[in-house]
Enzyme design. Sequence first.
Site, PDB file in Angstrom:
ATOM      1  N   ASP A  11       0.810  -1.125  -0.006  1.00 17.05           N
ATOM      2  CA  ASP A  11      -0.040   0.041   0.084  1.00 17.05           C
ATOM      3  C   ASP A  11       0.880   1.429   0.015  1.00 17.05           C
ATOM      4  O   ASP A  11       1.031   2.018   0.926  1.00 17.05           O
ATOM      5  CB  ASP A  11      -0.953  -0.115   1.363  1.00 17.05           C
ATOM      6  CG  ASP A  11      -1.957  -1.265   1.241  1.00 17.05           C
ATOM      7  OD1 ASP A  11      -2.320  -1.599   0.256  1.00 17.05           O
ATOM      8  OD2 ASP A  11      -2.074  -1.750   2.183  1.00 17.05           O
ATOM      9  N   LYS A  33       0.599  -8.197  -2.482  1.00 15.85           N
ATOM     10  CA  LYS A  33      -0.786  -7.589  -3.081  1.00 15.85           C
ATOM     11  C   LYS A  33      -0.601  -6.125  -3.554  1.00 15.85           C
ATOM     12  O   LYS A  33      -0.001  -5.292  -2.881  1.00 15.85           O
ATOM     13  CB  LYS A  33      -1.733  -7.731  -1.962  1.00 15.85           C
ATOM     14  CG  LYS A  33      -3.214  -7.096  -2.149  1.00 15.85           C
ATOM     15  CD  LYS A  33      -4.216  -7.246  -1.060  1.00 15.85           C
ATOM     16  CE  LYS A  33      -4.418  -6.282  -0.150  1.00 15.85           C
ATOM     17  NZ  LYS A  33      -4.678  -4.795  -0.934  1.00 15.85           N
ATOM     18  N   ASP A  60      -5.416  -6.609  -6.383  1.00 15.98           N
ATOM     19  CA  ASP A  60      -6.556  -6.335  -5.656  1.00 15.98           C
ATOM     20  C   ASP A  60      -7.406  -5.226  -6.183  1.00 15.98           C
ATOM     21  O   ASP A  60      -7.311  -4.211  -5.613  1.00 15.98           O
ATOM     22  CB  ASP A  60      -6.265  -6.210  -4.107  1.00 15.98           C
ATOM     23  CG  ASP A  60      -7.432  -5.943  -3.260  1.00 15.98           C
ATOM     24  OD1 ASP A  60      -8.626  -6.126  -3.634  1.00 15.98           O
ATOM     25  OD2 ASP A  60      -6.940  -5.337  -2.356  1.00 15.98           O
ATOM     26  N   LYS A  62     -10.736  -5.281  -7.331  1.00 16.49           N
ATOM     27  CA  LYS A  62     -12.250  -5.528  -6.878  1.00 16.49           C
ATOM     28  C   LYS A  62     -13.220  -5.034  -7.954  1.00 16.49           C
ATOM     29  O   LYS A  62     -13.957  -4.005  -7.941  1.00 16.49           O
ATOM     30  CB  LYS A  62     -12.434  -4.731  -5.497  1.00 16.49           C
ATOM     31  CG  LYS A  62     -11.547  -5.105  -4.503  1.00 16.49           C
ATOM     32  CD  LYS A  62     -12.005  -4.401  -3.163  1.00 16.49           C
ATOM     33  CE  LYS A  62     -11.273  -4.766  -2.121  1.00 16.49           C
ATOM     34  NZ  LYS A  62     -10.036  -4.581  -1.738  1.00 16.49           N
ATOM     35  N   ASP A  65     -18.806  -4.444 -12.165  1.00 18.47           N
ATOM     36  CA  ASP A  65     -19.485  -3.822 -13.468  1.00 18.47           C
ATOM     37  C   ASP A  65     -20.605  -5.035 -14.078  1.00 18.47           C
ATOM     38  O   ASP A  65     -20.745  -6.132 -13.309  1.00 18.47           O
ATOM     39  CB  ASP A  65     -18.612  -3.204 -14.405  1.00 18.47           C
ATOM     40  CG  ASP A  65     -18.952  -2.161 -15.271  1.00 18.47           C
ATOM     41  OD1 ASP A  65     -20.381  -2.101 -15.662  1.00 18.47           O
ATOM     42  OD2 ASP A  65     -18.352  -1.188 -15.525  1.00 18.47           O
ATOM     43  N   ILE A  66     -21.092  -4.787 -15.133  1.00 19.79           N
ATOM     44  CA  ILE A  66     -21.860  -5.746 -15.933  1.00 19.79           C
ATOM     45  C   ILE A  66     -21.102  -6.846 -16.334  1.00 19.79           C
ATOM     46  O   ILE A  66     -19.779  -6.724 -16.477  1.00 19.79           O
ATOM     47  CB  ILE A  66     -22.703  -5.206 -17.208  1.00 19.79           C
ATOM     48  CG1 ILE A  66     -21.679  -4.616 -18.062  1.00 19.79           C
ATOM     49  CG2 ILE A  66     -23.676  -4.079 -16.528  1.00 19.79           C
ATOM     50  CD1 ILE A  66     -22.577  -4.257 -19.515  1.00 19.79           C
ATOM     51  N   THR A  69     -18.262  -6.513 -19.041  1.00 19.42           N
ATOM     52  CA  THR A  69     -17.282  -5.723 -18.865  1.00 19.42           C
ATOM     53  C   THR A  69     -16.426  -6.147 -17.741  1.00 19.42           C
ATOM     54  O   THR A  69     -15.016  -6.085 -17.956  1.00 19.42           O
ATOM     55  CB  THR A  69     -17.810  -4.461 -18.267  1.00 19.42           C
ATOM     56  OG1 THR A  69     -18.629  -3.818 -19.258  1.00 19.42           O
ATOM     57  CG2 THR A  69     -16.798  -3.354 -18.146  1.00 19.42           C
ATOM     58  N   THR A 124     -15.483  -5.194   4.963  1.00 20.76           N
ATOM     59  CA  THR A 124     -15.672  -5.389   6.264  1.00 20.76           C
ATOM     60  C   THR A 124     -15.503  -4.038   6.939  1.00 20.76           C
ATOM     61  O   THR A 124     -15.912  -4.049   8.011  1.00 20.76           O
ATOM     62  CB  THR A 124     -14.105  -6.048   6.697  1.00 20.76           C
ATOM     63  OG1 THR A 124     -12.972  -5.411   6.110  1.00 20.76           O
ATOM     64  CG2 THR A 124     -14.263  -7.470   6.582  1.00 20.76           C
ATOM     65  N   ARG A 185      -2.999  -9.168  12.724  1.00 21.62           N
ATOM     66  CA  ARG A 185      -2.186  -8.516  13.646  1.00 21.62           C
ATOM     67  C   ARG A 185      -1.410  -9.518  14.628  1.00 21.62           C
ATOM     68  O   ARG A 185      -2.014 -10.027  15.361  1.00 21.62           O
ATOM     69  CB  ARG A 185      -2.959  -7.511  14.392  1.00 21.62           C
ATOM     70  CG  ARG A 185      -3.494  -6.213  13.722  1.00 21.62           C
ATOM     71  CD  ARG A 185      -2.417  -5.334  13.180  1.00 21.62           C
ATOM     72  NE  ARG A 185      -2.886  -4.325  12.405  1.00 21.62           N
ATOM     73  CZ  ARG A 185      -2.769  -4.347  10.944  1.00 21.62           C
ATOM     74  NH1 ARG A 185      -2.812  -5.478  10.100  1.00 21.62           N
ATOM     75  NH2 ARG A 185      -3.194  -3.222  10.407  1.00 21.62           N
ATOM     76  N   ARG A 215       0.696  -3.222   7.327  1.00 29.09           N
ATOM     77  CA  ARG A 215       1.468  -2.360   8.244  1.00 29.09           C
ATOM     78  C   ARG A 215       2.689  -3.239   9.149  1.00 29.09           C
ATOM     79  O   ARG A 215       3.453  -2.653   9.368  1.00 29.09           O
ATOM     80  CB  ARG A 215       0.698  -1.367   8.983  1.00 29.09           C
ATOM     81  CG  ARG A 215       0.276  -0.348   7.725  1.00 29.09           C
ATOM     82  CD  ARG A 215      -0.985   0.463   8.264  1.00 29.09           C
ATOM     83  NE  ARG A 215      -2.033  -0.280   8.138  1.00 29.09           N
ATOM     84  CZ  ARG A 215      -3.327   0.236   8.224  1.00 29.09           C
ATOM     85  NH1 ARG A 215      -3.524   1.389   8.763  1.00 29.09           N
ATOM     86  NH2 ARG A 215      -4.418  -0.670   8.228  1.00 29.09           N
TER      87      ARG A 215
HETATM   88  O1  C5P Z   1      -1.831  -2.642   6.933  1.00 24.83           O
HETATM   89  P1  C5P Z   1      -2.724  -3.722   6.981  1.00 24.83           P
HETATM   90  O2  C5P Z   1      -2.401  -5.068   7.268  1.00 24.83           O
HETATM   91  O3  C5P Z   1      -4.041  -3.234   7.741  1.00 24.83           O
HETATM   92  O4  C5P Z   1      -3.145  -3.960   5.488  1.00 24.83           O
HETATM   93  C1  C5P Z   1      -4.318  -4.919   5.088  1.00 24.83           C
HETATM   94  C2  C5P Z   1      -4.565  -4.704   3.544  1.00 24.83           C
HETATM   95  O5  C5P Z   1      -5.763  -5.415   3.108  1.00 24.83           O
HETATM   96  C3  C5P Z   1      -4.874  -3.315   3.075  1.00 24.83           C
HETATM   97  O6  C5P Z   1      -4.347  -3.399   1.730  1.00 24.83           O
HETATM   98  C4  C5P Z   1      -6.133  -3.166   3.072  1.00 24.83           C
HETATM   99  O7  C5P Z   1      -6.838  -2.469   1.923  1.00 24.83           O
HETATM  100  C5  C5P Z   1      -6.701  -4.683   2.686  1.00 24.83           C
HETATM  101  N1  C5P Z   1      -8.075  -4.865   3.051  1.00 24.83           N
HETATM  102  C6  C5P Z   1      -8.589  -5.160   4.379  1.00 24.83           C
HETATM  103  N2  C5P Z   1      -9.900  -5.139   4.578  1.00 24.83           N
HETATM  104  C7  C5P Z   1     -10.403  -5.747   3.855  1.00 24.83           C
HETATM  105  C8  C5P Z   1     -10.084  -5.838   2.201  1.00 24.83           C
HETATM  106  C9  C5P Z   1      -8.946  -5.482   2.262  1.00 24.83           C
HETATM  107  O8  C5P Z   1      -7.587  -4.419   5.181  1.00 24.83           O
HETATM  108  N3  C5P Z   1     -11.905  -6.110   4.182  1.00 24.83           N
END
Ligand code: C5P
Length: 237
Positions: A11, A33, A60, A62, A65-66, A69, A124, A185, A215
């Site tokens: 990211d 990703k 990623d 996501k 669309d139809i 497409t 989420t 985490r 992170r």
């Molecule tokens: O930094 P962190 O571990 O929170 O990053 C999680 C990654 O997963 C980010 O790229 C975030 O956009 C993605 N993500 C998420 N929750 C989701 C879908 C994707 O945290 N439901």
Amino acid sequence: MHDDRLIVALDVHAMEDVESLVETLGDSVTHYKVGMELFYSVGASVVSYLKEKGKQVFLDLKLHDIPNTVAGGLCSLMGLGADILNIHASGGYTMMKKSAEALRAAAEKQGIACPKLIAVTVLTSINAEEWAEMGHTGDIGEQVIRLAELAKKAGLDGVVASPQEAAAIRKACGEDFLIVTPGIRPAGSSLDDQSRISTPSAALRNGATHLVVGRPVRSAEDPRAAAEKIVKEMGEA
Ligand code: C5P
């Protein structure tokens, strides 16, 4: 030491940051990703760079669309060399089925391995209040399972889900189904803006097949040591 079930989220905005992190992590990470933020700023070159480095890429983006497409868009992304692609399950059964079929047909025609296609069920970030605001009356958890089952029926390879949803999805969709979970985490690390989190070992025990970690690795003082610690915990799960 690496574990192919660990996917590190890139990211960041700039190629220099990608190159620096990928160099630092070396062979401790095999899957990355690439999300909208990075792809929209640097484009396809990030996928080429990662493939040249021998990495697997989860693109990623996501798509939603139809059916025609989304199917066409996915085939274009497959051409870049991505290994995992995703779409919104809320685009419906026909959109998912047509997408899966188009990807398989295009891969076969080109003689290449078909990328895995997975679905986002309910984001989420959506809480109960927002869910009701959009006119839904049922339970979010039930809708997650309904969409995961629909994705499986449409021929998709799996879903992206919160680690707390993994066990119910595994039960509903069987063993041969990818469950890719962000919100990971390691014990003792900062939650940042995540709320429904799991440790790497708990997510795997609940049925996750891949863990997306951003992170906790990227922002660590020693990213390689942080990745290796997660890999070790995954191995012990
Ligand atoms: O930094 P962190 O571990 O929170 O990053 C999680 C990654 O997963 C980010 O790229 C975030 O956009 C993605 N993500 C998420 N929750 C989701 C879908 C994707 O945290 N439901």
